[in-house]
Design a protein around this motif. Structure first.
Motif, mmCIF file in Angstrom:
data_model
loop_
_atom_site.group_PDB
_atom_site.id
_atom_site.type_symbol
_atom_site.label_atom_id
_atom_site.label_comp_id
_atom_site.label_asym_id
_atom_site.label_seq_id
_atom_site.Cartn_x
_atom_site.Cartn_y
_atom_site.Cartn_z
ATOM 1 N N GLY A 5 -1.709 10.346 1.143
ATOM 2 C CA GLY A 5 -2.910 10.055 2.097
ATOM 3 C C GLY A 5 -4.117 11.051 1.872
ATOM 4 O O GLY A 5 -5.152 10.939 1.911
ATOM 5 N N ARG A 27 -0.497 11.683 13.052
ATOM 6 C CA ARG A 27 0.048 12.034 14.374
ATOM 7 C C ARG A 27 -0.304 13.450 14.877
ATOM 8 O O ARG A 27 -0.016 13.726 16.118
ATOM 9 N N THR A 45 2.003 5.607 5.306
ATOM 10 C CA THR A 45 2.867 6.249 5.925
ATOM 11 C C THR A 45 4.351 6.429 5.450
ATOM 12 O O THR A 45 4.606 5.148 4.928
ATOM 13 N N HIS A 58 7.915 2.911 8.050
ATOM 14 C CA HIS A 58 8.013 1.836 7.151
ATOM 15 C C HIS A 58 7.905 0.351 7.604
ATOM 16 O O HIS A 58 7.127 -0.640 6.955
ATOM 17 N N LEU A 105 5.191 0.679 12.119
ATOM 18 C CA LEU A 105 3.652 0.869 12.150
ATOM 19 C C LEU A 105 2.798 -0.203 11.424
ATOM 20 O O LEU A 105 1.977 -0.703 11.792
ATOM 21 N N SER A 126 3.730 0.985 -0.844
ATOM 22 C CA SER A 126 5.206 0.685 -0.526
ATOM 23 C C SER A 126 5.937 1.540 -1.282
ATOM 24 O O SER A 126 5.534 2.691 -1.829
ATOM 25 N N ALA A 127 7.029 0.996 -2.388
ATOM 26 C CA ALA A 127 7.583 1.778 -3.200
ATOM 27 C C ALA A 127 8.219 1.040 -4.268
ATOM 28 O O ALA A 127 8.741 -0.170 -3.917
ATOM 29 N N PRO A 136 4.276 2.235 -5.704
ATOM 30 C CA PRO A 136 4.377 3.157 -6.745
ATOM 31 C C PRO A 136 5.699 3.635 -7.079
ATOM 32 O O PRO A 136 6.874 3.538 -6.346
ATOM 33 N N SER A 153 8.014 16.078 -3.817
ATOM 34 C CA SER A 153 9.143 15.960 -4.602
ATOM 35 C C SER A 153 8.688 16.949 -5.890
ATOM 36 O O SER A 153 9.619 17.499 -6.379
#
Ligand SMILES: NC(=O)c1ccc[n+]([C@@H]2O[C@H](COP(=O)([O-])OP(=O)(O)OC[C@H]3O[C@@H](n4cnc5c(N)ncnc54)[C@H](OP(=O)(O)O)[C@@H]3O)[C@@H](O)[C@H]2O)c1
Length: 413
Positions: free
Chosen positions: A13, A32, A69, A81, A84, A104-105, A140, A150
């Protein structure tokens, strides 16, 4: 364009916000943590309230929305996931938002082997279920770049004197700048968009290649290389309560994070850099090199601090007589002395146990500093000669307090 960015405090983000702002778009950041949004310098940001947040009241007037998010586990995973994206997609459809990108992933699927990827697929379904042209999902592979957790974690592994070799299936890491540029390209595009697109770098490499590249980036070479099964690393990491490493992560590494390396180039103007080029775009700063070198030892320091307090409490309980002898020098005897020694020992054990729990460890460390100061002041009054003890009975308290202060001072994230 006016673009709503949800998850603006996250790694991806933050980079998406910077790219969009650099291209002259106006970003309405959603997060948040109000103070974090302020710290990141977002004007007109919106704080998401945990309960009953009315998205439709905040999406009006926007041209596009990006949802970035996510969480690796816990209650947040389903919220970030699935729930929201569903709420945002419904409100965005009502508000007539032209473009929406869900980050997403790779590997997301309703029957994926991990809860992480299944919840991602639920979020995708909620977004794509609105059946809007101009709305899409980006998947990604591993994303790297400054501030990525990571990358920080694996850089610490690369800087550690012992380098575990970890077997993984192929991955195609993508530089966060390239991902952010691709998202901006998509939002600016007038073309028809596919529903789902892989966002991966050129690769493919395995995790060990990635850790080696991070070692070169930091300018360190391992002194000892050991081959360890992934299951052992996951067990060790969960014993140490390290974030990021869990069963889901291990399964994802074993299955790899491979995708179509041409997909982004076909859709956008972005040509993802390979790992070497990507890392070279952000040479390791002295702060990053220092942090990578320190991180494993800081975790070791937390662990040893906890064990130290547990051991010293147990020693006091096992050897109550010497505590009573010490208190007798201050004319405290009888039941009161026994109660003080027993209470002190139990208190030390409790502090040590709390130090081993990530959530409470900072609070425990503050209590430990106060306790050491109190013990030291009392010992100075009762047996001032302890300062001259050749084994440094009281002298040791100075580096212990300093080391504990160091841990307290570290930023929480
Ligand atoms: N980084 C990668 O390598 C990678 C690879 C593939 C896919 N992805 C996906 O990309 C997305 C973003 O990743 P990231 O690396 O930027 O993660 P990140 O740095 O952990 O950021 C996650 C963001 O989600 C927000 N968030 C978490 N739970 C939330 C909730 N319940 N309600 C509202 N906001 C919530 C966080 O807010 P707080 O700051 O308040 O915690 C933060 O802004 C995730 O969906 C992730 O699965 C990432």
């Amino acid at each position: 364009m006016k673009i709503g960015l949800i998850g603006a405090t996250g790694f991806i983000g933050r980079h998406v916000a910077r790219e969009l702002q650099a291209r002259g778009h106006s970003v309405r950041a959603f997060g948040r943590r109000h103070e974090e949004l302020d710290r990141l310098g977002f004007p007109r940001s919106v704080t998401i309230r945990p309960r009953a947040f009315d998205w439709s009241a905040h999406l009006g007037g926007l041209d596009a929305v990006v949802i970035a998010t996510g969480a690796l586990g816990g209650a947040d995973m389903i919220k970030a996931h699935e729930e929201l994206p569903r709420q945002v997609a419904e409100a965005a459809a009502g508000a007539g938002i032209r473009h929406l990108v869900l980050v997403s992933a790779i590997g997301a699927s309703l029957d994926a082997p991990t809860a992480f990827l299944r919840t991602k697929a639920e979020g995708e379904r909620a977004v794509l279920g609105q059946d809007r042209l101009g709305w899409m999902v980006l998947r990604p592979s591993l994303v790297y770049g400054p501030g990525g957790s990571s990358m920080d974690f694996l850089a610490a592994l690369a800087a550690f004197p012992i380098r575990p070799r970890i077997a993984s299936a192929p991955i195609r890491p993508i530089l966060v700048d390239d991902l952010a540029a691709a998202i901006a390209d998509i939002l600016e595009s007038e073309e028809t968009l596919p529903a789902t697109v892989d966002a991966v770098g050129p690769g493919p490499i395995v995790l060990d290649d990635y850790v080696d590249a991070l070692g070169r980036w930091l300018g360190v070479t391992p002194r000892l290389v050991v081959r360890l099964p992934l299951s052992f690393i996951v067990r060790a990491a969960s014993f140490l309560r390290l974030p990021l490493v869990n069963e889901d992560m291990a399964t994802m590494l074993a299955n790899g994070a491979d995708g179509d390396p041409e997909a982004l180039s076909r859709l956008t103007r972005t040509r993802p850099s390979d790992l070497g080029q990507g890392l070279a775009r952000h040479p390791a700063t002295p702060a990053e090199r220092r942090m990578a070198a320190l991180a494993p030892w800081l975790e070791g320091l937390w662990l040893s601090l906890g064990l130290f307090w547990i051991a010293s409490g147990l020693t006091a309980l096992a050897n109550m007589e010497s505590g009573r002898v010490l208190l007798a020098e201050a004319s405290i005897g009888g039941r009161l002395a026994s109660a003080i020694v027993l209470g002190g020992g139990l208190f030390d054990v409790a502090l040590g146990l709390l130090t081993l729990v990530r959530r409470y460890r900072r609070m425990a460390a503050i209590a430990e500093v106060l306790t050491v100061l109190l013990y030291t002041a009392l010992a100075t009054l009762i047996v001032p000669s302890a300062w001259a003890d050749p084994l440094g009975q009281l002298m040791k308290n100075i580096p212990i307090v300093m080391a504990t202060f160091l841990l307290i001072q570290l930023p929480k994230r």
